[in-house]
Design a protein around this motif. Structure first.
Motif, PDB file in Angstrom:
ATOM      1  N   LEU A  50      -9.237  15.215   3.118  1.00 40.36           N
ATOM      2  CA  LEU A  50      -8.472  15.480   1.899  1.00 40.36           C
ATOM      3  C   LEU A  50      -7.117  16.090   2.243  1.00 40.36           C
ATOM      4  CD1 LEU A  50      -8.215  15.753  -1.219  1.00 40.36           C
ATOM      5  CD2 LEU A  50      -9.286  17.985  -0.962  1.00 40.36           C
ATOM      6  N   LEU A  51      -7.125  17.087   3.118  1.00 43.04           N
ATOM      7  CA  LEU A  51      -5.867  17.702   3.533  1.00 43.04           C
ATOM      8  C   LEU A  51      -4.979  16.705   4.268  1.00 43.04           C
ATOM      9  CD1 LEU A  51      -7.172  21.187   4.713  1.00 43.04           C
ATOM     10  CD2 LEU A  51      -6.009  20.614   2.570  1.00 43.04           C
ATOM     11  N   LEU A  52      -5.592  15.877   5.114  1.00 41.43           N
ATOM     12  CA  LEU A  52      -4.827  14.856   5.825  1.00 41.43           C
ATOM     13  C   LEU A  52      -4.228  13.847   4.859  1.00 41.43           C
ATOM     14  CD1 LEU A  52      -3.955  13.589   8.533  1.00 41.43           C
ATOM     15  CD2 LEU A  52      -6.113  12.317   8.496  1.00 41.43           C
ATOM     16  N   ALA A  53      -4.983  13.464   3.837  1.00 37.16           N
ATOM     17  CA  ALA A  53      -4.473  12.514   2.846  1.00 37.16           C
ATOM     18  C   ALA A  53      -3.258  13.085   2.122  1.00 37.16           C
ATOM     19  CB  ALA A  53      -5.569  12.162   1.843  1.00 37.16           C
ATOM     20  N   PHE A  54      -3.335  14.361   1.725  1.00 35.38           N
ATOM     21  CA  PHE A  54      -2.175  14.993   1.097  1.00 35.38           C
ATOM     22  C   PHE A  54      -0.979  14.995   2.033  1.00 35.38           C
ATOM     23  CE2 PHE A  54      -4.987  17.111  -2.081  1.00 35.38           C
ATOM     24  CZ  PHE A  54      -4.276  16.756  -3.204  1.00 35.38           C
ATOM     25  N   ALA A  55      -1.193  15.365   3.276  1.00 36.10           N
ATOM     26  CA  ALA A  55      -0.091  15.445   4.234  1.00 36.10           C
ATOM     27  C   ALA A  55       0.538  14.081   4.484  1.00 36.10           C
ATOM     28  CB  ALA A  55      -0.593  16.043   5.549  1.00 36.10           C
ATOM     29  N   VAL A  56      -0.290  13.066   4.654  1.00 33.47           N
ATOM     30  CA  VAL A  56       0.234  11.721   4.925  1.00 33.47           C
ATOM     31  C   VAL A  56       1.011  11.194   3.724  1.00 33.47           C
ATOM     32  CG1 VAL A  56      -0.484   9.318   5.271  1.00 33.47           C
ATOM     33  CG2 VAL A  56      -1.490  11.125   6.654  1.00 33.47           C
ATOM     34  N   GLN A  57       0.479  11.382   2.534  1.00 36.44           N
ATOM     35  CA  GLN A  57       1.157  10.861   1.353  1.00 36.44           C
ATOM     36  C   GLN A  57       2.409  11.664   1.000  1.00 36.44           C
ATOM     37  OE1 GLN A  57       0.512   7.942   0.250  1.00 36.44           O
ATOM     38  NE2 GLN A  57      -1.278   7.773   1.571  1.00 36.44           N
ATOM     39  N   SER A  73      -7.456   7.260  -0.533  1.00 40.38           N
ATOM     40  CA  SER A  73      -7.697   7.788   0.810  1.00 40.38           C
ATOM     41  C   SER A  73      -8.983   8.598   0.857  1.00 40.38           C
ATOM     42  CB  SER A  73      -6.531   8.680   1.250  1.00 40.38           C
ATOM     43  OG  SER A  73      -5.338   7.956   1.320  1.00 40.38           O
ATOM     44  N   VAL A  74      -9.176   9.475  -0.103  1.00 40.87           N
ATOM     45  CA  VAL A  74     -10.331  10.376  -0.084  1.00 40.87           C
ATOM     46  C   VAL A  74     -11.625   9.627  -0.412  1.00 40.87           C
ATOM     47  CG1 VAL A  74     -11.345  12.416  -1.156  1.00 40.87           C
ATOM     48  CG2 VAL A  74      -8.932  12.393  -0.568  1.00 40.87           C
TER      49      VAL A  74
END
Length: 96
Positions: A50-57, A73-74
């Motif tokens: 979830l944190l990675l998805a926020f960072a990538v987007q 993503s999630v």
């Protein structure tokens, strides 16, 4: 006449990168974590995805469709982790 792409190629790459990270995390958890702690670590891996998805987007810089891309993503990461955990669960049940 031009056809508009509903999801740009760069956005797809960001979504797929989260799914790949989930697969790598799930496999690492399945191989290195004792079986009684795997479920807890899978939840931690989903939180990290979830944190990675926020960072990538957020790094992509596009605000249009942000929520949909993060959700894709999630949800995809959840499905990947579920499939990996199902595989390890079936492997634990099957005598070998």
């Amino acid at each position: 006449m031009t056809v508009t792409d509903t999801l740009p190629r760069r956005s797809r790459a960001g979504i797929l990168s989260v799914w790949i990270a989930a697969a790598v995390a799930g496999l690492a958890i399945g191989l290195f974590v004792p079986s009684d702690l795997r479920a807890a670590w899978m939840a931690v891996a989903l939180g990290a995805c979830l944190l990675l998805a926020f960072a990538v987007q957020l790094a992509g810089g596009r605000s249009h469709g942000f929520t949909v891309r993060v959700a894709a993503s999630v949800v995809g990461a959840l499905a990947v982790l579920g499939i990996v955990s199902l595989g390890f669960g079936l492997a634990a049940v099957v005598p070998g």
